[in-house]
Design an enzyme around this catalytic site. Structure first.
Site, PDB file in Angstrom:
ATOM      1  N   SER A 146      22.678  21.044  39.458  1.00  0.00           N
ATOM      2  CA  SER A 146      23.291  22.368  39.626  1.00  0.00           C
ATOM      3  C   SER A 146      22.642  23.409  38.719  1.00  0.00           C
ATOM      4  O   SER A 146      22.163  23.086  37.627  1.00  0.00           O
ATOM      5  CB  SER A 146      24.770  22.253  39.259  1.00  0.00           C
ATOM      6  OG  SER A 146      25.355  23.516  39.133  1.00  0.00           O
ATOM      7  N   TYR A 206      31.321  20.740  33.311  1.00  0.00           N
ATOM      8  CA  TYR A 206      30.716  20.327  34.595  1.00  0.00           C
ATOM      9  C   TYR A 206      29.186  20.371  34.496  1.00  0.00           C
ATOM     10  O   TYR A 206      28.491  19.409  34.821  1.00  0.00           O
ATOM     11  CB  TYR A 206      31.228  21.257  35.698  1.00  0.00           C
ATOM     12  CG  TYR A 206      30.407  21.241  36.959  1.00  0.00           C
ATOM     13  CD1 TYR A 206      30.506  20.198  37.861  1.00  0.00           C
ATOM     14  CD2 TYR A 206      29.512  22.281  37.245  1.00  0.00           C
ATOM     15  CE1 TYR A 206      29.746  20.181  39.016  1.00  0.00           C
ATOM     16  CE2 TYR A 206      28.757  22.275  38.401  1.00  0.00           C
ATOM     17  CZ  TYR A 206      28.869  21.222  39.278  1.00  0.00           C
ATOM     18  OH  TYR A 206      28.107  21.203  40.417  1.00  0.00           O
ATOM     19  N   LYS A 252      26.097  17.347  34.592  1.00  0.00           N
ATOM     20  CA  LYS A 252      24.908  17.345  35.468  1.00  0.00           C
ATOM     21  C   LYS A 252      23.629  17.187  34.638  1.00  0.00           C
ATOM     22  O   LYS A 252      22.700  16.469  35.015  1.00  0.00           O
ATOM     23  CB  LYS A 252      24.858  18.633  36.298  1.00  0.00           C
ATOM     24  CG  LYS A 252      25.985  18.749  37.327  1.00  0.00           C
ATOM     25  CD  LYS A 252      25.737  17.831  38.507  1.00  0.00           C
ATOM     26  CE  LYS A 252      26.871  17.824  39.506  1.00  0.00           C
ATOM     27  NZ  LYS A 252      26.653  16.963  40.654  1.00  0.00           N
TER      28      LYS A 252
HETATM   29  C1  UD1 Z   1      29.771  27.542  39.978  1.00  0.00           C
HETATM   30  C2  UD1 Z   1      28.644  26.903  39.225  1.00  0.00           C
HETATM   31  C3  UD1 Z   1      27.753  26.194  40.204  1.00  0.00           C
HETATM   32  C4  UD1 Z   1      28.544  25.145  40.919  1.00  0.00           C
HETATM   33  C5  UD1 Z   1      29.668  25.816  41.659  1.00  0.00           C
HETATM   34  C6  UD1 Z   1      30.500  24.696  42.243  1.00  0.00           C
HETATM   35  C7  UD1 Z   1      28.039  28.046  37.183  1.00  0.00           C
HETATM   36  C8  UD1 Z   1      27.227  29.119  36.581  1.00  0.00           C
HETATM   37  N1  UD1 Z   1      27.909  27.909  38.501  1.00  0.00           N
HETATM   38  O1  UD1 Z   1      29.212  28.614  40.736  1.00  0.00           O
HETATM   39  O2  UD1 Z   1      26.707  25.560  39.536  1.00  0.00           O
HETATM   40  O3  UD1 Z   1      27.730  24.410  41.786  1.00  0.00           O
HETATM   41  O4  UD1 Z   1      30.454  26.593  40.757  1.00  0.00           O
HETATM   42  O5  UD1 Z   1      31.815  25.023  42.425  1.00  0.00           O
HETATM   43  O6  UD1 Z   1      28.763  27.349  36.517  1.00  0.00           O
HETATM   44  N2  UD1 Z   1      34.584  34.936  42.718  1.00  0.00           N
HETATM   45  C9  UD1 Z   1      35.562  35.901  42.848  1.00  0.00           C
HETATM   46  N3  UD1 Z   1      36.799  35.542  43.302  1.00  0.00           N
HETATM   47  C10 UD1 Z   1      37.096  34.240  43.623  1.00  0.00           C
HETATM   48  C11 UD1 Z   1      36.083  33.247  43.502  1.00  0.00           C
HETATM   49  C12 UD1 Z   1      34.833  33.637  43.039  1.00  0.00           C
HETATM   50  O7  UD1 Z   1      35.356  37.091  42.548  1.00  0.00           O
HETATM   51  O8  UD1 Z   1      38.249  33.969  44.014  1.00  0.00           O
HETATM   52  C13 UD1 Z   1      33.259  35.334  42.230  1.00  0.00           C
HETATM   53  C14 UD1 Z   1      32.885  34.647  40.927  1.00  0.00           C
HETATM   54  O9  UD1 Z   1      33.328  35.399  39.824  1.00  0.00           O
HETATM   55  C15 UD1 Z   1      31.358  34.596  41.047  1.00  0.00           C
HETATM   56  C16 UD1 Z   1      31.095  34.487  42.546  1.00  0.00           C
HETATM   57  O10 UD1 Z   1      32.311  34.905  43.166  1.00  0.00           O
HETATM   58  O11 UD1 Z   1      30.822  35.784  40.589  1.00  0.00           O
HETATM   59  C17 UD1 Z   1      30.778  33.073  42.976  1.00  0.00           C
HETATM   60  O12 UD1 Z   1      31.754  32.188  42.432  1.00  0.00           O
HETATM   61  P1  UD1 Z   1      31.863  30.663  42.830  1.00  0.00           P
HETATM   62  O13 UD1 Z   1      31.794  30.534  44.310  1.00  0.00           O
HETATM   63  O14 UD1 Z   1      33.060  30.086  42.127  1.00  0.00           O
HETATM   64  O15 UD1 Z   1      30.540  29.979  42.271  1.00  0.00           O
HETATM   65  P2  UD1 Z   1      29.886  30.051  40.808  1.00  0.00           P
HETATM   66  O16 UD1 Z   1      30.907  30.175  39.756  1.00  0.00           O
HETATM   67  O17 UD1 Z   1      28.796  31.063  40.856  1.00  0.00           O
END
Ligand code: UD1
Length: 320
Positions: free
Chosen positions: A116, A140, A144
Protein backbone atom coordinates in the site's frame (compact mmCIF):
# COMPACT_ATOMS: atom_id res chain seq x y z
CA UNK A 1 1.12 -21.24 -13.53
CA UNK A 2 -0.75 -22.84 -10.67
CA UNK A 3 -1.62 -19.92 -8.38
CA UNK A 4 -3.15 -19.75 -4.89
CA UNK A 5 -4.96 -16.43 -4.37
CA UNK A 6 -5.24 -15.79 -0.65
CA UNK A 7 -8.04 -13.28 -0.08
CA UNK A 8 -9.45 -14.14 -3.52
CA UNK A 9 -13.08 -13.52 -2.51
CA UNK A 10 -12.36 -9.92 -1.51
CA UNK A 11 -12.80 -6.74 -3.47
CA UNK A 12 -9.38 -6.63 -5.15
CA UNK A 13 -8.73 -10.38 -4.89
CA UNK A 14 -11.80 -11.33 -6.92
CA UNK A 15 -10.73 -9.00 -9.73
CA UNK A 16 -7.26 -10.59 -9.61
CA UNK A 17 -8.78 -14.09 -9.86
CA UNK A 18 -10.80 -13.06 -12.91
CA UNK A 19 -7.71 -11.65 -14.63
CA UNK A 20 -5.53 -14.69 -13.83
CA UNK A 21 -8.19 -17.07 -15.19
CA UNK A 22 -8.55 -14.97 -18.33
CA UNK A 23 -4.78 -15.21 -18.85
CA UNK A 24 -4.86 -19.00 -18.65
CA UNK A 25 -3.58 -19.62 -15.12
CA UNK A 26 -4.89 -22.40 -12.92
CA UNK A 27 -6.30 -20.69 -9.82
CA UNK A 28 -7.39 -21.73 -6.33
CA UNK A 29 -8.80 -19.32 -3.74
CA UNK A 30 -8.19 -19.39 0.02
CA UNK A 31 -10.42 -16.97 1.92
CA UNK A 32 -12.15 -16.85 5.31
CA UNK A 33 -15.07 -14.81 3.89
CA UNK A 34 -14.72 -12.34 6.80
CA UNK A 35 -14.96 -9.44 4.37
CA UNK A 36 -15.02 -11.30 1.04
CA UNK A 37 -18.20 -12.62 -0.55
CA UNK A 38 -19.23 -15.97 -1.95
CA UNK A 39 -20.78 -14.20 -4.96
CA UNK A 40 -17.28 -12.94 -5.84
CA UNK A 41 -16.03 -16.51 -6.40
CA UNK A 42 -15.53 -17.96 -9.88
CA UNK A 43 -16.61 -21.55 -10.58
CA UNK A 44 -13.37 -22.18 -12.53
CA UNK A 45 -11.28 -21.57 -9.39
CA UNK A 46 -11.32 -24.13 -6.57
CA UNK A 47 -12.37 -22.52 -3.28
CA UNK A 48 -10.97 -23.44 0.12
CA UNK A 49 -12.48 -21.63 3.10
CA UNK A 50 -9.85 -20.88 5.68
CA UNK A 51 -8.16 -18.26 7.81
CA UNK A 52 -4.51 -17.20 7.47
CA UNK A 53 -4.10 -17.25 11.25
CA UNK A 54 -4.74 -21.02 11.05
CA UNK A 55 -1.29 -22.39 10.14
CA UNK A 56 -2.58 -25.96 9.82
CA UNK A 57 -5.22 -24.99 7.27
CA UNK A 58 -2.58 -23.12 5.28
CA UNK A 59 -0.14 -26.04 5.43
CA UNK A 60 -2.88 -28.32 4.13
CA UNK A 61 -3.87 -26.13 1.19
CA UNK A 62 -0.24 -25.43 0.26
CA UNK A 63 0.38 -29.20 -0.08
CA UNK A 64 -1.71 -29.09 -3.26
CA UNK A 65 1.44 -27.76 -4.95
CA UNK A 66 1.47 -24.18 -6.27
CA UNK A 67 3.99 -22.21 -8.31
CA UNK A 68 2.92 -18.92 -6.77
CA UNK A 69 0.86 -17.24 -4.08
CA UNK A 70 -0.94 -13.93 -4.55
CA UNK A 71 -1.50 -12.61 -1.03
CA UNK A 72 -4.27 -10.05 -0.52
CA UNK A 73 -5.68 -11.20 2.82
CA UNK A 74 -5.50 -8.32 5.29
CA UNK A 75 -7.42 -6.06 7.60
CA UNK A 76 -7.39 -2.67 5.86
CA UNK A 77 -9.19 0.00 7.87
CA UNK A 78 -6.59 2.62 8.72
CA UNK A 79 -8.57 4.13 11.64
CA UNK A 80 -9.33 0.75 13.20
CA UNK A 81 -5.64 -0.22 12.99
CA UNK A 82 -4.82 2.65 15.37
CA UNK A 83 -7.51 1.62 17.87
CA UNK A 84 -6.99 -2.14 17.70
CA UNK A 85 -3.38 -2.80 16.64
CA UNK A 86 -3.57 -6.32 18.12
CA UNK A 87 -6.08 -7.34 15.45
CA UNK A 88 -3.79 -5.98 12.71
CA UNK A 89 -0.68 -7.56 14.23
CA UNK A 90 -2.31 -11.00 14.38
CA UNK A 91 -4.08 -10.92 11.01
CA UNK A 92 -1.64 -9.03 8.86
CA UNK A 93 1.71 -9.90 10.45
CA UNK A 94 1.20 -13.36 12.03
CA UNK A 95 -1.05 -14.39 9.13
CA UNK A 96 1.67 -13.52 6.60
CA UNK A 97 4.33 -15.36 8.62
CA UNK A 98 2.09 -18.44 8.45
CA UNK A 99 1.78 -18.02 4.67
CA UNK A 100 5.54 -17.62 4.16
CA UNK A 101 6.27 -20.64 6.37
CA UNK A 102 3.78 -22.81 4.48
CA UNK A 103 5.31 -21.62 1.19
CA UNK A 104 8.85 -22.41 2.39
CA UNK A 105 7.80 -25.87 3.64
CA UNK A 106 6.16 -26.70 0.32
CA UNK A 107 8.64 -25.16 -2.11
CA UNK A 108 6.33 -22.43 -3.47
CA UNK A 109 8.65 -20.13 -5.41
CA UNK A 110 6.84 -16.83 -5.96
CA UNK A 111 4.72 -14.37 -3.98
CA UNK A 112 2.85 -11.29 -5.20
CA UNK A 113 1.85 -9.16 -2.24
CA UNK A 114 -0.75 -6.41 -2.01
CA UNK A 115 1.11 -3.59 -0.31
CA UNK A 116 0.00 0.00 0.00
CA UNK A 117 0.91 3.64 -0.44
CA UNK A 118 0.39 3.79 3.33
CA UNK A 119 4.01 2.54 3.70
CA UNK A 120 5.26 6.02 2.70
CA UNK A 121 3.53 8.15 5.35
CA UNK A 122 3.55 11.92 4.79
CA UNK A 123 4.89 12.59 1.29
CA UNK A 124 8.24 14.40 1.16
CA UNK A 125 7.87 14.96 -2.60
CA UNK A 126 5.38 14.18 -5.37
CA UNK A 127 4.80 12.07 -7.30
CA UNK A 128 5.99 9.40 -4.88
CA UNK A 129 8.40 6.90 -6.40
CA UNK A 130 9.64 3.67 -4.85
CA UNK A 131 12.78 5.39 -3.49
CA UNK A 132 10.68 7.71 -1.32
CA UNK A 133 11.40 7.13 2.41
CA UNK A 134 9.01 4.66 4.07
CA UNK A 135 7.75 6.17 7.33
CA UNK A 136 4.18 4.93 7.88
CA UNK A 137 2.01 7.07 10.13
CA UNK A 138 -0.59 4.42 10.89
CA UNK A 139 -0.39 0.84 12.14
CA UNK A 140 -1.99 -0.53 8.96
CA UNK A 141 0.83 0.97 6.88
CA UNK A 142 3.37 -0.33 9.40
CA UNK A 143 2.07 -3.91 8.94
CA UNK A 144 2.39 -3.61 5.14
CA UNK A 145 5.98 -2.34 5.42
CA UNK A 146 6.97 -5.04 7.92
CA UNK A 147 5.56 -7.69 5.58
CA UNK A 148 7.74 -6.32 2.77
CA UNK A 149 10.76 -6.68 5.10
CA UNK A 150 9.74 -10.22 6.05
CA UNK A 151 9.52 -11.14 2.37
CA UNK A 152 13.02 -9.73 1.81
CA UNK A 153 14.38 -12.10 4.50
CA UNK A 154 12.44 -15.10 3.15
CA UNK A 155 13.88 -14.27 -0.28
CA UNK A 156 17.45 -14.25 1.10
CA UNK A 157 17.04 -17.27 3.35
CA UNK A 158 14.47 -19.41 1.59
CA UNK A 159 14.67 -18.24 -2.02
CA UNK A 160 11.02 -17.09 -2.21
CA UNK A 161 11.00 -14.32 -4.84
CA UNK A 162 8.38 -11.62 -4.39
CA UNK A 163 6.79 -8.59 -5.96
CA UNK A 164 5.22 -6.07 -3.57
CA UNK A 165 2.60 -3.90 -5.28
CA UNK A 166 2.04 -0.63 -3.45
CA UNK A 167 -1.49 0.37 -4.42
CA UNK A 168 -2.57 3.97 -4.25
CA UNK A 169 -6.38 4.40 -4.01
CA UNK A 170 -8.12 1.31 -5.39
CA UNK A 171 -11.56 2.08 -6.83
CA UNK A 172 -14.08 0.97 -9.47
CA UNK A 173 -15.69 -2.39 -10.25
CA UNK A 174 -15.35 -4.99 -12.98
CA UNK A 175 -16.70 -3.43 -16.19
CA UNK A 176 -18.37 -6.69 -17.29
CA UNK A 177 -20.37 -6.69 -14.05
CA UNK A 178 -18.98 -10.10 -13.00
CA UNK A 179 -18.02 -8.91 -9.51
CA UNK A 180 -20.80 -7.48 -7.37
CA UNK A 181 -19.93 -8.04 -3.70
CA UNK A 182 -20.25 -4.77 -1.77
CA UNK A 183 -18.39 -3.69 1.33
CA UNK A 184 -20.91 -3.84 4.19
CA UNK A 185 -19.34 -0.98 6.18
CA UNK A 186 -17.26 0.97 3.67
CA UNK A 187 -14.59 3.41 4.88
CA UNK A 188 -13.37 4.61 1.49
CA UNK A 189 -14.52 7.67 -0.38
CA UNK A 190 -16.22 6.27 -3.49
CA UNK A 191 -18.38 3.59 -1.79
CA UNK A 192 -19.42 6.24 0.75
CA UNK A 193 -20.44 8.65 -2.05
CA UNK A 194 -22.40 5.77 -3.63
CA UNK A 195 -24.24 5.09 -0.39
CA UNK A 196 -25.09 8.79 -0.08
CA UNK A 197 -26.37 8.71 -3.67
CA UNK A 198 -28.61 5.67 -3.11
CA UNK A 199 -29.93 7.00 0.21
CA UNK A 200 -28.29 4.20 2.23
CA UNK A 201 -26.54 6.91 4.21
CA UNK A 202 -27.69 10.42 4.91
CA UNK A 203 -24.77 12.26 3.33
CA UNK A 204 -21.08 12.31 2.49
CA UNK A 205 -18.93 14.06 5.06
CA UNK A 206 -16.03 15.77 3.34
CA UNK A 207 -13.10 15.61 5.74
CA UNK A 208 -11.52 19.08 5.60
CA UNK A 209 -11.89 22.00 3.20
CA UNK A 210 -8.82 24.00 4.18
CA UNK A 211 -6.02 21.87 2.75
CA UNK A 212 -3.34 23.48 0.63
CA UNK A 213 -4.94 22.27 -2.64
CA UNK A 214 -6.80 24.22 -5.36
CA UNK A 215 -10.27 23.51 -3.90
CA UNK A 216 -9.17 22.91 -0.30
CA UNK A 217 -10.00 19.16 -0.27
CA UNK A 218 -7.55 16.23 -0.28
CA UNK A 219 -6.12 14.91 -3.53
CA UNK A 220 -5.64 11.18 -4.17
CA UNK A 221 -4.53 8.97 -7.06
CA UNK A 222 -7.48 6.66 -7.86
CA UNK A 223 -6.66 3.50 -9.79
CA UNK A 224 -9.25 1.15 -11.29
CA UNK A 225 -9.31 -2.28 -9.71
CA UNK A 226 -9.13 -3.95 -13.15
CA UNK A 227 -5.85 -2.12 -13.76
CA UNK A 228 -4.60 -3.29 -10.36
CA UNK A 229 -5.66 -6.85 -11.23
CA UNK A 230 -3.68 -6.80 -14.48
CA UNK A 231 -0.57 -5.74 -12.56
CA UNK A 232 -0.70 -8.93 -10.45
CA UNK A 233 -0.69 -11.10 -13.57
CA UNK A 234 2.15 -8.98 -15.00
CA UNK A 235 4.04 -9.38 -11.71
CA UNK A 236 3.83 -13.19 -11.95
CA UNK A 237 5.14 -13.04 -15.52
CA UNK A 238 7.96 -10.77 -14.28
CA UNK A 239 8.92 -13.20 -11.49
CA UNK A 240 8.98 -16.12 -13.89
CA UNK A 241 11.02 -14.14 -16.43
CA UNK A 242 13.59 -12.55 -14.11
CA UNK A 243 13.52 -14.57 -10.86
CA UNK A 244 14.12 -11.24 -9.09
CA UNK A 245 12.21 -9.61 -6.26
CA UNK A 246 10.89 -6.06 -6.72
CA UNK A 247 8.62 -3.35 -5.38
CA UNK A 248 6.29 -1.30 -7.60
CA UNK A 249 3.88 1.58 -7.07
CA UNK A 250 0.52 1.25 -8.80
CA UNK A 251 -1.21 4.52 -9.56
CA UNK A 252 -2.12 6.76 -12.47
CA UNK A 253 0.16 9.71 -11.59
CA UNK A 254 -2.97 11.94 -11.71
CA UNK A 255 -4.68 13.49 -8.72
CA UNK A 256 -8.41 13.96 -8.04
CA UNK A 257 -9.73 15.98 -5.11
CA UNK A 258 -12.65 14.88 -2.93
CA UNK A 259 -14.80 17.69 -4.40
CA UNK A 260 -13.83 16.77 -7.97
CA UNK A 261 -14.79 13.15 -7.24
CA UNK A 262 -18.13 14.23 -5.80
CA UNK A 263 -18.89 16.48 -8.78
CA UNK A 264 -17.90 13.77 -11.26
CA UNK A 265 -20.22 11.33 -9.42
CA UNK A 266 -23.10 13.81 -9.63
CA UNK A 267 -22.50 14.11 -13.36
CA UNK A 268 -22.42 10.34 -13.97
CA UNK A 269 -25.41 9.66 -11.71
CA UNK A 270 -27.35 12.69 -12.93
CA UNK A 271 -28.40 14.15 -9.60
CA UNK A 272 -27.08 16.04 -6.59
CA UNK A 273 -25.54 13.98 -3.80
CA UNK A 274 -26.08 15.20 -0.21
CA UNK A 275 -22.85 16.25 1.47
CA UNK A 276 -21.46 18.48 4.18
CA UNK A 277 -18.03 19.68 5.21
CA UNK A 278 -16.57 18.20 8.38
CA UNK A 279 -13.33 18.37 10.37
CA UNK A 280 -10.12 17.03 8.85
CA UNK A 281 -9.60 13.32 9.46
CA UNK A 282 -6.39 12.78 11.46
CA UNK A 283 -3.50 11.38 9.44
CA UNK A 284 -4.77 12.45 6.00
CA UNK A 285 -2.01 13.94 3.83
CA UNK A 286 -3.22 16.80 1.57
CA UNK A 287 -1.95 15.14 -1.61
CA UNK A 288 -0.85 11.67 -2.64
CA UNK A 289 0.10 10.80 -6.19
CA UNK A 290 2.18 7.91 -7.48
CA UNK A 291 5.02 7.70 -9.89
CA UNK A 292 4.31 4.44 -11.73
CA UNK A 293 7.31 4.64 -14.04
CA UNK A 294 8.97 1.53 -12.59
CA UNK A 295 5.86 -0.62 -13.17
CA UNK A 296 5.67 0.73 -16.71
CA UNK A 297 9.32 0.00 -17.43
CA UNK A 298 9.64 -3.41 -15.75
CA UNK A 299 6.15 -4.90 -15.83
CA UNK A 300 5.08 -3.31 -19.11
CA UNK A 301 2.02 -2.19 -17.12
CA UNK A 302 -0.07 0.88 -17.81
CA UNK A 303 -3.48 1.90 -16.47
CA UNK A 304 -6.16 1.55 -19.16
CA UNK A 305 -9.39 1.61 -17.17
CA UNK A 306 -8.69 4.39 -14.69
CA UNK A 307 -10.46 7.47 -16.05
CA UNK A 308 -12.51 8.95 -13.22
CA UNK A 309 -15.67 8.55 -15.35
CA UNK A 310 -15.01 4.82 -15.84
CA UNK A 311 -14.17 4.31 -12.18
CA UNK A 312 -17.44 5.99 -11.16
CA UNK A 313 -19.68 4.44 -13.84
CA UNK A 314 -18.47 0.89 -13.10
CA UNK A 315 -19.05 1.44 -9.37
CA UNK A 316 -22.47 3.03 -9.83
CA UNK A 317 -23.64 0.06 -11.94
CA UNK A 318 -23.04 -2.23 -8.97
CA UNK A 319 -24.53 0.14 -6.36
CA UNK A 320 -27.66 0.69 -8.41
C1 UD1 B 1 -6.10 4.82 2.92
C2 UD1 B 1 -4.65 4.43 2.85
C3 UD1 B 1 -4.46 3.47 1.71
C4 UD1 B 1 -5.30 2.26 1.95
C5 UD1 B 1 -6.74 2.68 2.01
C6 UD1 B 1 -7.52 1.43 2.38
C7 UD1 B 1 -3.13 6.12 3.68
C8 UD1 B 1 -2.35 7.32 3.34
N1 UD1 B 1 -3.84 5.61 2.67
O1 UD1 B 1 -6.36 5.63 1.77
O2 UD1 B 1 -3.13 3.06 1.64
O3 UD1 B 1 -5.09 1.31 0.94
O4 UD1 B 1 -6.91 3.68 3.01
O5 UD1 B 1 -8.68 1.69 3.05
O6 UD1 B 1 -3.11 5.64 4.78
N2 UD1 B 1 -12.88 11.08 2.54
C9 UD1 B 1 -13.89 11.96 2.89
N3 UD1 B 1 -15.03 11.47 3.46
C10 UD1 B 1 -15.20 10.13 3.70
C11 UD1 B 1 -14.17 9.22 3.33
C12 UD1 B 1 -13.02 9.74 2.76
O7 UD1 B 1 -13.77 13.18 2.71
O8 UD1 B 1 -16.26 9.76 4.24
C13 UD1 B 1 -11.66 11.60 1.93
C14 UD1 B 1 -10.42 11.33 2.77
O9 UD1 B 1 -10.20 12.36 3.69
C15 UD1 B 1 -9.34 11.25 1.69
C16 UD1 B 1 -10.07 10.71 0.46
O10 UD1 B 1 -11.45 10.93 0.73
O11 UD1 B 1 -8.88 12.52 1.40
C17 UD1 B 1 -9.82 9.24 0.24
O12 UD1 B 1 -10.04 8.54 1.47
P1 UD1 B 1 -10.08 6.97 1.58
O13 UD1 B 1 -10.93 6.41 0.50
O14 UD1 B 1 -10.42 6.61 3.00
O15 UD1 B 1 -8.60 6.48 1.26
P2 UD1 B 1 -7.20 6.98 1.86
O16 UD1 B 1 -7.32 7.40 3.27
O17 UD1 B 1 -6.61 7.94 0.89
Amino acid sequence: MKVLVIGGAGYIGSHVVKNLLACGHEVAVFDDLSSGHEINLFSQAEFVRGDITDSEALAKVMQKGFDAVVHLAAKKAVGESMENPQKYAINNLCGTINILNAMADNGVKYMVFSSSAAVYGIPQYLPIDEKHPTLPINFYGFTKLEIEKLMTWYDQLKGIKFVALRYFNAAGYDEDGDIRGLDSAPQNLLPIIMEAATGKRECLKIFGQDYDTPDGTCIRDYIHVNDLAGAHTAALDYLQRTNESAVFNLGTEAGTSVLQMLEACEKVIGRKIPHLFAERRPGDPARLTASAQAAKAKLGWEPKHSSIENIIASTWRVYQ
